[in-house]
Design a protein around this motif. Sequence first.
Motif, PDB file in Angstrom:
ATOM      1  N   PHE A   8      -0.086  -1.381   0.074  1.00 15.69           N
ATOM      2  CA  PHE A   8       0.088  -0.681   0.219  1.00 15.69           C
ATOM      3  C   PHE A   8       0.504   1.253  -0.008  1.00 15.69           C
ATOM      4  CE2 PHE A   8      -3.196  -1.808   2.995  1.00 15.69           C
ATOM      5  CZ  PHE A   8      -3.846  -2.793   1.814  1.00 15.69           C
ATOM      6  N   VAL A   9       0.869   2.300  -0.413  1.00 12.70           N
ATOM      7  CA  VAL A   9       1.377   3.518  -0.608  1.00 12.70           C
ATOM      8  C   VAL A   9      -0.127   4.462  -0.347  1.00 12.70           C
ATOM      9  CG1 VAL A   9       2.479   5.062  -2.081  1.00 12.70           C
ATOM     10  CG2 VAL A   9       2.845   3.251  -2.601  1.00 12.70           C
ATOM     11  N   GLN A  52      -6.230  -0.101   9.449  1.00 10.30           N
ATOM     12  CA  GLN A  52      -7.055  -0.748   9.090  1.00 10.30           C
ATOM     13  C   GLN A  52      -7.154  -1.944   8.332  1.00 10.30           C
ATOM     14  OE1 GLN A  52     -11.173   1.238   9.806  1.00 10.30           O
ATOM     15  NE2 GLN A  52      -9.947   2.406  11.551  1.00 10.30           N
ATOM     16  N   LEU A  53      -7.278  -1.785   7.373  1.00  8.42           N
ATOM     17  CA  LEU A  53      -7.441  -2.761   5.863  1.00  8.42           C
ATOM     18  C   LEU A  53      -6.212  -3.464   6.345  1.00  8.42           C
ATOM     19  CD1 LEU A  53      -9.380  -3.680   3.980  1.00  8.42           C
ATOM     20  CD2 LEU A  53      -7.284  -2.208   2.030  1.00  8.42           C
ATOM     21  N   LYS A  54      -4.904  -2.980   6.638  1.00 12.67           N
ATOM     22  CA  LYS A  54      -3.806  -4.496   6.499  1.00 12.67           C
ATOM     23  C   LYS A  54      -4.135  -5.266   7.339  1.00 12.67           C
ATOM     24  CE  LYS A  54       0.642  -3.909   8.541  1.00 12.67           C
ATOM     25  NZ  LYS A  54       2.664  -3.317   8.464  1.00 12.67           N
ATOM     26  N   GLU A  55      -4.352  -4.440   8.602  1.00 14.39           N
ATOM     27  CA  GLU A  55      -5.128  -5.085  10.204  1.00 14.39           C
ATOM     28  C   GLU A  55      -5.849  -6.334   9.867  1.00 14.39           C
ATOM     29  OE1 GLU A  55      -5.601  -2.683  13.062  1.00 14.39           O
ATOM     30  OE2 GLU A  55      -3.968  -1.969  13.091  1.00 14.39           O
ATOM     31  N   ASP A  60       0.596 -10.673   4.334  1.00 19.88           N
ATOM     32  CA  ASP A  60       1.737  -9.289   4.953  1.00 19.88           C
ATOM     33  C   ASP A  60       1.185  -8.179   4.071  1.00 19.88           C
ATOM     34  OD1 ASP A  60       3.406 -10.826   7.233  1.00 19.88           O
ATOM     35  OD2 ASP A  60       4.637 -11.192   5.590  1.00 19.88           O
ATOM     36  N   VAL A  61       1.178  -6.968   4.733  1.00 15.25           N
ATOM     37  CA  VAL A  61       0.833  -5.765   3.821  1.00 15.25           C
ATOM     38  C   VAL A  61       1.932  -4.827   4.473  1.00 15.25           C
ATOM     39  CG1 VAL A  61      -0.422  -4.519   3.684  1.00 15.25           C
ATOM     40  CG2 VAL A  61      -1.446  -6.205   3.759  1.00 15.25           C
TER      41      VAL A  61
END
Lengths: 269, 401
Positions: A8-9, A52-55, A60-61
């Motif tokens: 993600f950027v 939040q999306l990563k969590e 892995d993000v």
Amino acid sequence: MNGECMKFVVCVKQVPDTTEVEVDPETGTIIREGVPSVLNAFDEFALNVAVQLKESIDEDVEITALSMGPPQAKDALTKCLAIGADKALLLTDRVFAGADTWATAVTLARSIKKLGGADVIFCGQEASDGNTAQVGPEVAAHLGITQLTFVSEIEKIEDKNIICKKETDEGFLRTRCPLPVVIACMPTPGFLPKIPNMRDIIKGKRKPYEEWGFDDLGGEEEDYGLEGSESVVVRTYSPPPKGEGIIIDDEPETAVNKLMEYLEKEGIL
Amino acid sequence: MITIKDSCIGCEKCIPVCPVDALKIEGKLAVVDEELCISCGVCVSVCPVNAIEPVLMAKKADFSKYSGVWIYAEQHAGKLKPSGPELLGKGRELADEVGEELCAVLIGKDVNGLTDELKSYGADKIYVVEGDEYKDYSTEAYTTAMVTLISKYKPSMVLYGATHLGRDLAPSVAGHLGLGLTADCTGLSITEVEDRKVLLQTRPAFGGNVMADIICPNTRPQMATVRPHVMIPLEPDDSKSADVIKETIPVSPDAIKTEIIEVLEPEDSEEVSVDEADVVITGGRGVGNDLDSFEILEELAVLLKGTVGCSRPIVEADILSKSKQVGQSGKTISPELYMVCGVSGAVQHRVGIRGSKYIIAINKDPKAPIFDMADFGIIGDLHKILPILKSKIEQKKSSEK
Ligand SMILES: Cc1cc2nc3c(=O)[nH]c(=O)nc-3n(C[C@H](O)[C@H](O)[C@H](O)COP(=O)(O)OP(=O)(O)OC[C@H]3O[C@@H](n4cnc5c(N)ncnc54)[C@H](O)[C@@H]3O)c2cc1C
Ligand SMILES: Nc1ncnc2c1ncn2[C@@H]1O[C@H](COP(=O)(O)O)[C@@H](O)[C@H]1O
């Protein structure tokens, strides 16, 4: 995309606190001295959405906070690292200065390519200084990927597709879109940014931070900054002042009568 | 322009999606005809191996080839949005001043019936792009249509409403064509730069604390999104005529990435939206904590043929829907009359209402910042004031009959 983890950027901008910005009546330039700088509120929302999306994802993000701006924009990125970005990149060079949305998008898109691309590029819907809402879609055009604007909620990423809720002129849509994509985020009511605590701040300070300049991005100097810009600001000025308003402090009945007179006189009723 | 990298596998997926037939296979690899390519980027998005890259460069235009003032006529579900007529009103003035044609662009499915309306509002020419792929708005299909039309007919200016759709489409088109774009303009006029007539675009920035005049001297067309409700449509005249030009611009379903899973219309979709209404009666936390307290505002809105708006805490408390919220994270509005009751006037609220012609504020706190912006303010309890106001307006209306 390539590589083992999802990328993600988040594009963030440091903006002057708009409640304090004014135009110098003599010179017609914007007074920046003494005006505090803050992380653009919509970008802070975008970063929170990304974290939040990563969590919520098993994979892995890696979240990179990306900004173009003067050296002091590092402060905005430091904040992003404390909030939850994994690393930060500041694009800073005299050559980049004075960019309009087009030149900003060129610079951001080139750096994203150099980073090896991203699965989701988050932007704020608009920056509170320029209020253009153009940089996100223009980055998408430069990268040749699609865009979703006015996104208020991201439900999930599933099979390399992102499902989110976006606002339109008529209401809301739930949409599905394959990655990679540029998402321009519009805060939901009730959104409260995560306030990093001391531990987050210390952790943030240990995360990777980098700065790139013109030499790192390459191309021609004239692609960037003021020279690379297509729109030219010919004049800035204060908005014409609203005439002193009539303010009534009277009994309700009397006050309404005066209002009715006013509405009739102005031809509103 | 695009470049095709060596990683091309010659799968031919890009060939049929190109709207201008600029791609062909030569020796098992795709090649692009640089003369024909219009940078629409459709091929980039369908390539399965990411072998096509856009090379977007700002184009320094040969100005003599560009003529015509275009407006994008937004429609939804076969109904014309107010921005089209508004832009035609301003467009007529600009077109007359530069001595060029005024053209409307209409994109959708089964929208041909809207051309009469556009004619009556003053368009000289109407470009219509119809097809199944245009049924719902998608950034990809609509961008391809605009980029193709602009590349073919070369207008000197293109104006869009600064609606959600306009602010999605215009920067996408600008990005693909390498054009300057000025967002959310509140004023447009013609000025001269080095003996050339150019579009002078006026817009607020920094939340309205600053006004800026902007030109895009080096690229054509000059493009702007224009704040809804600022420009004034001409009186419709059914006797006017216009040329209708139909264009077929097929877009491959592969190129449309975004799929609509569900349409969530707001509960109050029947009403005029806050950013399109002439009269907006807004209530804030001072009105109360339940829907019943907003009843009086609703009644006033009906009387004045307007709609109800609100501040953000009202949305957060689930009293009214998000579509009613006025301000930075809600709608930016510019009605004739903005009546604002029980709202303190935080900066995030104020930035959304600067375009209002008349602001009438009612607040019991004489120090409420909303009074700084009011043309007319009443210090007092809105629960006492509004019922009196309502009955006086009713009286006046019935005496006029
Ligand atoms: C990033 C961000 C975005 C935001 N976006 C928006 C936005 O888009 N729109 C928005 O509105 N806000 C927005 N806000 C919130 C904004 O900062 C304010 O909190 C909000 O506007 C306050 O709403 P209010 O005026 O209704 O409530 P309050 O500030 O609580 O004001 C209520 C007012 O009602 C008056 N009052 C009370 N009782 C009566 C009575 N009986 N008669 C008359 N007057 C009475 C009081 O004197 C007071 O002035 C945003 C905030 C942030 C941080
Ligand atoms: N200089 C910048 N650096 C990083 N991101 C930016 C920059 N300018 C704009 N953006 C991003 O683009 C969004 C829209 O900005 P704007 O088009 O200026 O209203 C912002 O919310 C940011 O996410």
